[in-house]
Design a protein around this motif. Structure first.
Motif, PDB file in Angstrom:
ATOM      1  N   ASP A  81      -1.628  12.102  -4.824  1.00  0.00           N
ATOM      2  CA  ASP A  81      -1.718  10.882  -4.033  1.00  0.00           C
ATOM      3  C   ASP A  81      -0.309  10.573  -3.541  1.00  0.00           C
ATOM      4  O   ASP A  81       0.542  10.095  -4.294  1.00  0.00           O
ATOM      5  N   ILE A  82      -0.040  10.879  -2.285  1.00  0.00           N
ATOM      6  CA  ILE A  82       1.316  10.794  -1.756  1.00  0.00           C
ATOM      7  C   ILE A  82       1.697   9.344  -1.481  1.00  0.00           C
ATOM      8  O   ILE A  82       0.937   8.592  -0.872  1.00  0.00           O
ATOM      9  N   GLU A  83       2.884   8.960  -1.938  1.00  0.00           N
ATOM     10  CA  GLU A  83       3.384   7.614  -1.697  1.00  0.00           C
ATOM     11  C   GLU A  83       4.026   7.570  -0.315  1.00  0.00           C
ATOM     12  O   GLU A  83       5.139   8.055  -0.112  1.00  0.00           O
ATOM     13  N   VAL A  84       3.321   7.003   0.637  1.00  0.00           N
ATOM     14  CA  VAL A  84       3.823   6.962   2.009  1.00  0.00           C
ATOM     15  C   VAL A  84       4.993   5.996   2.150  1.00  0.00           C
ATOM     16  O   VAL A  84       5.702   6.000   3.150  1.00  0.00           O
ATOM     17  N   TYR A  85       5.194   5.166   1.114  1.00  0.00           N
ATOM     18  CA  TYR A  85       6.275   4.184   1.143  1.00  0.00           C
ATOM     19  C   TYR A  85       7.439   4.631   0.271  1.00  0.00           C
ATOM     20  O   TYR A  85       8.277   3.819  -0.140  1.00  0.00           O
ATOM     21  N   PHE A 131      -0.632  -3.830  -1.026  1.00  0.00           N
ATOM     22  CA  PHE A 131      -1.297  -2.626  -0.524  1.00  0.00           C
ATOM     23  C   PHE A 131      -2.288  -2.026  -1.511  1.00  0.00           C
ATOM     24  O   PHE A 131      -3.131  -1.213  -1.134  1.00  0.00           O
ATOM     25  N   LEU A 132      -2.241  -2.430  -2.784  1.00  0.00           N
ATOM     26  CA  LEU A 132      -3.101  -1.817  -3.800  1.00  0.00           C
ATOM     27  C   LEU A 132      -3.525  -2.848  -4.833  1.00  0.00           C
ATOM     28  O   LEU A 132      -2.686  -3.515  -5.446  1.00  0.00           O
ATOM     29  N   LEU A 133      -4.843  -2.967  -5.016  1.00  0.00           N
ATOM     30  CA  LEU A 133      -5.422  -3.900  -5.981  1.00  0.00           C
ATOM     31  C   LEU A 133      -6.060  -3.109  -7.120  1.00  0.00           C
ATOM     32  O   LEU A 133      -6.897  -2.236  -6.881  1.00  0.00           O
ATOM     33  N   HIS A 134      -5.635  -3.408  -8.364  1.00  0.00           N
ATOM     34  CA  HIS A 134      -6.166  -2.716  -9.543  1.00  0.00           C
ATOM     35  C   HIS A 134      -7.027  -3.662 -10.374  1.00  0.00           C
ATOM     36  O   HIS A 134      -6.608  -4.782 -10.678  1.00  0.00           O
ATOM     37  N   LEU A 135      -8.207  -3.204 -10.778  1.00  0.00           N
ATOM     38  CA  LEU A 135      -9.019  -3.905 -11.759  1.00  0.00           C
ATOM     39  C   LEU A 135      -9.193  -2.955 -12.944  1.00  0.00           C
ATOM     40  O   LEU A 135      -9.967  -1.995 -12.872  1.00  0.00           O
ATOM     41  N   SER A 136      -8.437  -3.199 -14.012  1.00  0.00           N
ATOM     42  CA  SER A 136      -8.452  -2.310 -15.176  1.00  0.00           C
ATOM     43  C   SER A 136      -9.331  -2.898 -16.274  1.00  0.00           C
ATOM     44  O   SER A 136      -9.202  -4.084 -16.614  1.00  0.00           O
ATOM     45  N   ASN A 196     -12.520  -6.142   8.754  1.00  0.00           N
ATOM     46  CA  ASN A 196     -12.884  -5.073   9.692  1.00  0.00           C
ATOM     47  C   ASN A 196     -11.964  -3.865   9.574  1.00  0.00           C
ATOM     48  O   ASN A 196     -12.050  -2.927  10.355  1.00  0.00           O
ATOM     49  N   GLU A 197     -11.079  -3.876   8.569  1.00  0.00           N
ATOM     50  CA  GLU A 197     -10.237  -2.721   8.265  1.00  0.00           C
ATOM     51  C   GLU A 197     -10.784  -2.044   7.008  1.00  0.00           C
ATOM     52  O   GLU A 197     -11.259  -2.720   6.091  1.00  0.00           O
ATOM     53  N   PRO A 198     -10.702  -0.713   6.930  1.00  0.00           N
ATOM     54  CA  PRO A 198     -11.216  -0.019   5.747  1.00  0.00           C
ATOM     55  C   PRO A 198     -10.236  -0.035   4.576  1.00  0.00           C
ATOM     56  O   PRO A 198      -9.025  -0.171   4.761  1.00  0.00           O
ATOM     57  N   ASN A 224      -3.880   2.399   5.505  1.00  0.00           N
ATOM     58  CA  ASN A 224      -2.636   2.955   6.043  1.00  0.00           C
ATOM     59  C   ASN A 224      -1.631   3.332   4.960  1.00  0.00           C
ATOM     60  O   ASN A 224      -0.552   3.841   5.253  1.00  0.00           O
ATOM     61  N   TYR A 225      -2.007   3.099   3.687  1.00  0.00           N
ATOM     62  CA  TYR A 225      -1.175   3.536   2.571  1.00  0.00           C
ATOM     63  C   TYR A 225      -1.797   4.728   1.847  1.00  0.00           C
ATOM     64  O   TYR A 225      -1.315   5.151   0.806  1.00  0.00           O
ATOM     65  N   TYR A 226      -2.877   5.254   2.402  1.00  0.00           N
ATOM     66  CA  TYR A 226      -3.612   6.332   1.721  1.00  0.00           C
ATOM     67  C   TYR A 226      -3.310   7.679   2.360  1.00  0.00           C
ATOM     68  O   TYR A 226      -3.562   7.894   3.547  1.00  0.00           O
ATOM     69  N   LYS A 227      -2.775   8.582   1.567  1.00  0.00           N
ATOM     70  CA  LYS A 227      -2.511   9.943   2.018  1.00  0.00           C
ATOM     71  C   LYS A 227      -2.566  10.862   0.805  1.00  0.00           C
ATOM     72  O   LYS A 227      -1.924  10.607  -0.211  1.00  0.00           O
TER      73      LYS A 227
END
Length: 237
Positions: A81-85, A131-136, A196-198, A224-227
């Motif tokens: 999971d590449i960190e684009v940032y 950019f990332l929401l975690h539910l653990s 309306n954004e995925p 846009n943070y997924y690569k």
């Protein structure tokens, strides 16, 4: 020890596939052809073909025949999971931490009747952009009760390592990724984006060597943070 005939046929057919005599997607021998080639019964041939299909080398279509699989068999696949940032400042905010009672989640965590589990919700940001929401979801036995603040759990894996000497990156896990569109209202609100954004929904379960489920985490990542990067290489075994 005598090798069964079906195994001999299976091994011979596998060699033909591995050396490239049949390419991925090619039509394979029919049962009748194999009976004639190896001078054996159809039962023996069917078992050899079925085992190759079970192992992923062949695909059988009713009424159409048998084909060589297009999958990467005998290859290991590395997933990154590449960190684009990369290089940008990142922060984590623990939004909440509470005991939950959902029975489906309890079953997924394989908990006994009197065992509880916690839901820890965290939000990751880069340059103050969520950019990332975690539910653990973590069994109570892996949660330290006396903590100074919620920030104590800004890194779940550090808590497992420091509090329980469990290195989660080394444990067995299974992860699935799927595109969510439209994005749920509550997720979009926390990630400061439009519905309306995925988003990419990532679900991962980590299982310890003794079979204990240590964590189930559901994450939502902005598109846009997924690569990702997939690398395949031949299995040395």
């Amino acid at each position: 020890m005598r090798i069964p005939k079906y195994q001999q046929i299976k091994d011979d057919l596998l060699k033909k596939i591995e050396v490239g005599e049949f390419k991925h997607g090619d039509r394979f021998y029919s049962e009748a052809e194999l009976v004639k080639i190896y001078n054996v019964s159809s039962i023996t041939v069917i078992r050899a073909i079925q085992e190759l299909a079970n192992d992923g080398y062949l695909v059988r279509y009713q009424g159409k025949g048998t084909y060589v699989s297009r999958s990467r068999k005998r290859k290991l696949v590395g997933f990154s999971d590449i960190e684009v940032y990369s290089g940008e400042p990142e922060t984590v905010e623990v939004l909440s931490m509470k005991i939950q009672k959902d029975e489906e989640k309890r079953k997924e965590l394989q908990l006994r009747k009197k065992e509880d589990y916690y839901e820890i919700i965290r939000l990751r940001k880069v340059n103050d952009d969520p950019f990332l929401l975690h539910l653990s979801y973590i069994p109570n036995k892996f949660i330290k009760q006396d903590i100074p603040s919620l920030d104590y759990y800004d890194s779940i894996y550090n808590r497992f390592k420091d509090d329980f000497n469990i290195y989660m990156y080394d444990e067995e896990s299974k992860e699935t990724n799927e595109i969510c569109f439209p994005t749920d209202d509550w997720v979009a609100e926390l990630l400061k984006m439009g519905t309306n954004e995925p988003t990419i929904r990532q679900e991962k379960k980590t299982i310890l060597q003794d079979g204990t489920v240590a964590e189930v985490v559901i994450s939502y990542k902005k598109w846009n943070y997924y690569k990702i990067e997939l690398t395949s290489f031949k299995d040395p075994h």
